[in-house]
Design a protein around this motif. Structure first.
Motif, mmCIF file in Angstrom:
data_model
loop_
_atom_site.group_PDB
_atom_site.id
_atom_site.type_symbol
_atom_site.label_atom_id
_atom_site.label_comp_id
_atom_site.label_asym_id
_atom_site.label_seq_id
_atom_site.Cartn_x
_atom_site.Cartn_y
_atom_site.Cartn_z
ATOM 1 N N GLU A 122 14.660 71.755 -10.455
ATOM 2 C CA GLU A 122 14.476 73.117 -9.952
ATOM 3 C C GLU A 122 13.922 73.120 -8.530
ATOM 4 O OE1 GLU A 122 12.031 74.899 -12.912
ATOM 5 O OE2 GLU A 122 13.637 74.934 -14.424
ATOM 6 N N ALA A 123 13.094 72.118 -8.209
ATOM 7 C CA ALA A 123 12.573 72.026 -6.842
ATOM 8 C C ALA A 123 13.662 71.596 -5.867
ATOM 9 C CB ALA A 123 11.406 71.047 -6.805
ATOM 10 N N ALA A 124 14.551 70.705 -6.295
ATOM 11 C CA ALA A 124 15.572 70.150 -5.409
ATOM 12 C C ALA A 124 16.768 71.068 -5.235
ATOM 13 C CB ALA A 124 16.040 68.797 -5.951
ATOM 14 N N GLN A 125 17.107 71.836 -6.241
ATOM 15 C CA GLN A 125 18.352 72.610 -6.252
ATOM 16 C C GLN A 125 18.563 73.484 -5.008
ATOM 17 O OE1 GLN A 125 18.737 75.417 -9.513
ATOM 18 N NE2 GLN A 125 20.930 74.980 -9.687
ATOM 19 N N PRO A 126 17.559 74.248 -4.550
ATOM 20 C CA PRO A 126 17.805 75.103 -3.369
ATOM 21 C C PRO A 126 18.178 74.307 -2.117
ATOM 22 C CG PRO A 126 15.797 75.775 -4.505
ATOM 23 C CD PRO A 126 16.222 74.469 -5.107
ATOM 24 N N TYR A 127 17.643 73.117 -1.944
ATOM 25 C CA TYR A 127 17.960 72.304 -0.778
ATOM 26 C C TYR A 127 19.427 71.880 -0.798
ATOM 27 C CZ TYR A 127 12.932 71.928 0.107
ATOM 28 O OH TYR A 127 11.618 72.206 0.370
ATOM 29 N N PHE A 128 19.909 71.510 -1.972
ATOM 30 C CA PHE A 128 21.313 71.112 -2.093
ATOM 31 C C PHE A 128 22.228 72.311 -1.861
ATOM 32 C CE2 PHE A 128 19.413 67.396 -3.861
ATOM 33 C CZ PHE A 128 20.348 66.384 -3.739
ATOM 34 N N GLU A 129 21.856 73.463 -2.425
ATOM 35 C CA GLU A 129 22.695 74.650 -2.273
ATOM 36 C C GLU A 129 22.807 75.063 -0.806
ATOM 37 O OE1 GLU A 129 21.032 77.535 -4.906
ATOM 38 O OE2 GLU A 129 22.127 76.751 -6.659
ATOM 39 N N GLU A 130 21.740 74.897 -0.024
ATOM 40 C CA GLU A 130 21.788 75.205 1.402
ATOM 41 C C GLU A 130 22.801 74.340 2.131
ATOM 42 O OE1 GLU A 130 17.912 74.841 3.066
ATOM 43 O OE2 GLU A 130 17.091 76.554 1.969
ATOM 44 N N ASP A 131 23.091 73.179 1.591
ATOM 45 C CA ASP A 131 24.065 72.267 2.203
ATOM 46 C C ASP A 131 25.427 72.341 1.536
ATOM 47 O OD1 ASP A 131 23.097 70.577 4.468
ATOM 48 O OD2 ASP A 131 21.422 70.261 3.098
ATOM 49 N N GLY A 132 25.659 73.388 0.762
ATOM 50 C CA GLY A 132 26.971 73.563 0.151
ATOM 51 C C GLY A 132 27.244 72.662 -1.021
ATOM 52 N N ALA A 134 26.588 72.307 -5.049
ATOM 53 C CA ALA A 134 26.119 72.893 -6.299
ATOM 54 C C ALA A 134 25.512 71.785 -7.166
ATOM 55 C CB ALA A 134 27.266 73.573 -7.034
ATOM 56 N N LEU A 135 24.370 72.065 -7.750
ATOM 57 C CA LEU A 135 23.666 71.064 -8.558
ATOM 58 C C LEU A 135 23.498 71.614 -9.967
ATOM 59 C CD1 LEU A 135 22.546 68.276 -7.773
ATOM 60 C CD2 LEU A 135 20.286 69.310 -7.534
ATOM 61 N N ARG A 136 23.926 70.819 -10.957
ATOM 62 C CA ARG A 136 23.820 71.244 -12.357
ATOM 63 C C ARG A 136 23.063 70.203 -13.158
ATOM 64 N NH1 ARG A 136 27.408 70.628 -16.850
ATOM 65 N NH2 ARG A 136 29.153 69.969 -15.535
ATOM 66 N N TYR A 137 22.072 70.659 -13.917
ATOM 67 C CA TYR A 137 21.307 69.742 -14.758
ATOM 68 C C TYR A 137 22.179 69.320 -15.937
ATOM 69 C CZ TYR A 137 17.558 67.806 -17.612
ATOM 70 O OH TYR A 137 16.769 66.961 -18.348
ATOM 71 N N VAL A 138 22.233 68.008 -16.186
ATOM 72 C CA VAL A 138 23.022 67.482 -17.306
ATOM 73 C C VAL A 138 22.124 66.740 -18.291
ATOM 74 C CG1 VAL A 138 24.927 65.953 -17.986
ATOM 75 C CG2 VAL A 138 25.095 67.313 -15.880
#
Length: 314
Positions: A122-132, A134-138
């Motif tokens: 949850e902490a990392a997800q916004p940083y990845f989304e800013e770079d285009g 998408a991050l999904r927890y598996v």
């Protein structure tokens, strides 16, 4: 279907490039020792330490009908059945930073719990989304990343790097047009995780800190491959090989010999055409056994046949 047994880490080396277990004594692996003389070498795949993929991965990719370019086998896409967009695994990991080298810890030794992993995700997800991206927890040790920055990205197998020194070229995605983006993300994650409460708790429990994320298994699948041939991947050697635990490695090899190899030997003795792939860090060798004629059985008596010494060439 022809039975095919694929054994990754059939040979393993320690940090000094010495065999973790030089299996030369027939009584230690009786079924493999009996099977190999019934077989002949059909194929060899070489992939040394400069190859991002392990030899067994190249063999398995070809068997499964996947793109088998070195470092670009779409494992994440296959395992999550994702088609039509580049994707890859993001693995929480521990980098051991020394005065003159960086080592990647063995992810399976992190004892990363789901609550910890989700908090870091949850902490990392916004940083990845800013770079285009998408991050999904598996699962705790693997998150799925999807997006154009993964297109054509060469990533290194964790089996290749775990416990080993990492060169700057590997660490910094050298040669990829998105290298700057990925290096920046790496740096952001290191700073983000450094002060995260998850690592505060792990430090109190004397567990390795999660101080980095590793990208692996990246690639693109336009469509899912057709059903694969009958191949059994025997993964019981992996954990002890990566941990460089010689005693556990011996035990695991003897367990594999006692059932998986024993069953293949029984099939070969019945005349079933069977295949065996033994894979180490340098190469994978595929052997075949087929129903032999009387003349072939006679000539075998005078021919050089594979033996346990084959393991030391892997």
């Amino acid at each position: 279907m022809i039975p095919h047994l694929l054994i990754p880490h059939a040979a393993a080396r320690d940090q000094h490039d010495q065999s973790l277990w030089p299996a030369q004594v027939p009584r230690e692996l009786p079924h493999l020792s009996a099977l190999l003389p019934l077989m002949s070498v059909a194929e060899q795949v070489d992939a040394g330490p400069e190859c991002p993929s392990m030899p067994y991965e190249l063999v398995l990719a070809a068997l499964l009908g996947l793109p088998a370019s070195e470092g670009q086998i779409p494992w994440a896409a296959l395992e999550t059945r994702t088609t039509g967009q580049p994707c890859g695994w993001i693995r929480p990991c521990h980098l051991q930073v020394g005065s003159d080298q960086v080592r990647l810890g063995v992810p399976e030794q992190l004892d990363l719990q789901e609550a910890e992993s989700r908090a870091l995700f949850e902490a990392a997800q916004p940083y990845f989304e800013e770079d285009g991206i998408a991050l999904r927890y598996v699962m705790p040790h693997a998150w799925l990343a999807m997006g154009e920055p993964l297109r054509g990205l060469t990533t290194w197998s964790l089996d290749r790097l775990a416990g080993r020194p990492i060169t700057p070229a590997v660490l910094h995605f050298s040669g990829h047009p998105e290298a700057l983006r990925w290096r920046r993300l790496q740096n952001e994650m290191q700073m983000l995780f450094y002060a995260h409460r998850v690592n505060d708790d792990r430090q109190q429990r004397r567990l390795p800190l999660i101080n980095a994320l590793w990208v692996t298994g990246a690639g693109l699948l336009e469509a899912l491959p057709p059903p694969a041939p009958q191949v059994q991947v025997e993964n019981r050697l992996q954990a002890s090989a990566l941990a460089l635990d010689a005693r556990a490695y011996v035990d695991a090899w003897q367990a594999v010999d006692g059932d998986s190899v024993a069953r293949l030997l029984a099939e070969a003795r019945r005349g079933t055409p069977v295949r065996l792939t033994l894979a180490g860090e340098q190469r994978a060798i595929t052997l075949v056994a087929s129903r032999a004629s009387a003349w072939q059985r006679l000539t075998r008596l005078f021919a050089s046949r594979p033996s346990l010494a084959l393991l030391d060439t892997l």
